[in-house]
Design an enzyme around this catalytic site. Sequence first.
Site, mmCIF file in Angstrom:
data_model
loop_
_atom_site.group_PDB
_atom_site.id
_atom_site.type_symbol
_atom_site.label_atom_id
_atom_site.label_comp_id
_atom_site.label_asym_id
_atom_site.label_seq_id
_atom_site.Cartn_x
_atom_site.Cartn_y
_atom_site.Cartn_z
ATOM 1 N N TYR A 1 -6.336 -0.914 -6.746
ATOM 2 C CA TYR A 1 -5.751 -2.134 -6.181
ATOM 3 C C TYR A 1 -5.057 -1.905 -4.845
ATOM 4 O O TYR A 1 -4.894 -0.782 -4.410
ATOM 5 C CB TYR A 1 -4.853 -2.863 -7.170
ATOM 6 C CG TYR A 1 -3.700 -2.154 -7.837
ATOM 7 C CD1 TYR A 1 -3.127 -1.000 -7.352
ATOM 8 C CD2 TYR A 1 -3.155 -2.702 -9.009
ATOM 9 C CE1 TYR A 1 -2.060 -0.408 -7.979
ATOM 10 C CE2 TYR A 1 -2.092 -2.108 -9.648
ATOM 11 C CZ TYR A 1 -1.540 -0.961 -9.139
ATOM 12 O OH TYR A 1 -0.481 -0.378 -9.780
ATOM 13 N N GLU A 2 -4.707 -3.020 -4.214
ATOM 14 C CA GLU A 2 -4.176 -3.037 -2.836
ATOM 15 C C GLU A 2 -5.146 -2.406 -1.841
ATOM 16 O O GLU A 2 -4.744 -1.748 -0.882
ATOM 17 C CB GLU A 2 -2.804 -2.342 -2.761
ATOM 18 C CG GLU A 2 -1.748 -2.966 -3.633
ATOM 19 C CD GLU A 2 -1.531 -4.447 -3.357
ATOM 20 O OE1 GLU A 2 -1.882 -4.914 -2.269
ATOM 21 O OE2 GLU A 2 -1.000 -5.139 -4.242
ATOM 22 N N GLY A 3 -6.435 -2.629 -2.040
ATOM 23 C CA GLY A 3 -7.466 -2.038 -1.202
ATOM 24 C C GLY A 3 -7.889 -0.718 -1.795
ATOM 25 O O GLY A 3 -7.099 0.232 -1.849
ATOM 26 N N ARG B 1 0.827 -1.212 0.000
ATOM 27 C CA ARG B 1 0.000 0.000 0.000
ATOM 28 C C ARG B 1 0.859 1.258 0.000
ATOM 29 O O ARG B 1 0.546 2.237 -0.691
ATOM 30 C CB ARG B 1 -0.950 -0.024 1.204
ATOM 31 C CG ARG B 1 -2.120 -0.964 0.995
ATOM 32 C CD ARG B 1 -3.033 -1.087 2.194
ATOM 33 N NE ARG B 1 -4.208 -1.893 1.834
ATOM 34 C CZ ARG B 1 -5.159 -2.264 2.674
ATOM 35 N NH1 ARG B 1 -5.083 -1.908 3.952
ATOM 36 N NH2 ARG B 1 -6.182 -2.986 2.255
#
Length: 585
Positions: A432-434, A292
């Site tokens: 992406y990545e949350g 992140r």
Amino acid sequence: MTYRAPVRDLAFSLRHAADFGRLADAFPEADADTVAAVLEAAGAFAADVLAPLNRQGDLVGARLENGVVRSAPGFADAYKQFAEGGWASLAASPEHGGQGLPKTLEVAVLEMVQAANMAFGLCPMLSLGAIEALEHHGDDRQKALYLPKLVSGEWTGTMNLTEPQAGSDLAALTTVATPDGQGGWKITGQKIFITWGDHDAADNIVHLVLARTPDAPPGVKGISLFLAPKVLVGADGSLGEHNALRVGGLEHKLGIHGSPTCVMLFEGAKAELVGGLGQGLPNMFTMMNAARLQVGTQGTAIAERAYQQALNFAQERVQGRSAWTGASPARIFDHPDVRRTLVLMKAHIEAARGICLSTAVAADLSRAAADEATRTSAKLREELLTPIAKAWSTDVGVWVASQGLQIHGGMGFIEETGAAQHYRDARIAPIYEGTNGIQAIDLVGRKLMLGEGQALGDLMDDIRDTIETLVAGDLKAVGLRLEAALDAAASATAWLIERRTKSMPDALSGASAYLKLLGDVVGGWMLAKGALAAAGETDTAWAESKRALARVFAEAVLAQVPGAAAGVMIGAEDFAAMTPDVLGA
């Protein structure tokens, strides 16, 4: 277009926005000369090797041929140069062949890599996350067997979470790991959106996979983390037969075409448990949190790349009469609104860069500071800033890429100029990545009350210390803007804390707006620290540009916060002073 690594701006942000000097005791080897040499070398590699491949990677992309993924033209050779240059090993432990330098320096290097070629940069980014996960949760055998090859860059790593029916809701995943009767496991299931899930740039790929065991409880408590290599590895580290996993297809994406995004099929693939049963989610979050921050850095990076192209175009394109010079036709750079846009782009980039590097410094201190109190405080700061670094910076990436396209006008909408690629590439980073909505939920739902509110309280105290210095000097106007915005953030915080106890939907409905507000405040703080430090620079024009960036951001961004004081503190002269020399990399 060409890419110039912003080494000078990066070094300035490291020193002053991120307070890199706080790492001196924990990382004595990362002295000024070493940092300068690393940044210069990484910048040269990014500009000379990676940047020229970016456009071809977009046009041709990765290909799936007879079950094998072929990297975009030039990518495999560039990756070998990346590995041979030691760039994968910067922050890894010397115990496994790493150089033991700060993660912060790794983040700075990865910004240049991602800016030069975002699709390429995703490969080492995921590998670095796999290294961190195994360093924290792998057993001694796994560390000895897999880490040296990952650290050297000979092998790469992936993160396998998402399934067709289970995107951000990992509780819904159905991939199964069953005991193989020999102390290991066999994984069966399908994973999608796997970045660099297969390629021809390295000898092996280490897949970290979330799966359920047959008797696991439902929900996230039943998830465990497994390691499944593409090619099976012998006890002596030698490569054996291909594992029972394969690529089911490549996704056709809006952008990052050079990054192979794979559907992965695990068909009884041999695997081993990483960490304890049922600990898959927290173990994977070690990798995900590292990713992140890197994705936030990616937002900064693609913004820098788009900005550089727009700045170059604005100096080459002639059109209309300049209100400043009277020249006709004039460079569009000499039209006030175009220059205002470029200055705002630059200000947002430097604010995002400061946030990401500050998060990395906190991460380094949380691991390596000598005293426990500093480690604890730094960990709180790292956790608080991570969702802001990821979400705010990636939103900046999209906004700056969009503004860059706007500066190109109609030519920006034409693919041949390359401006559209930056916009298309940037758009994935808030997802992406949350997703950024998830980052906002994390901020309000978990991070707001970290340490019973100490994390946020300490951050606000640090910002107020800087405000006092600003107000006492010739940057008083910046200080007043920052103070008003901080007061608004403090009021919003109190409201959210109150609503969390009475109506969580109310709090979560305001989460994204709150994250943006806090990001604006922290970003303004980063620019303010740079403006204060600029007084010590010998290059007066360049130093004044740092002060102008803080003024412009304060007026154009912080002044828009409800409750901010009225009044105009910037004018055309702030933009007029921003020449190509001071705006460039």
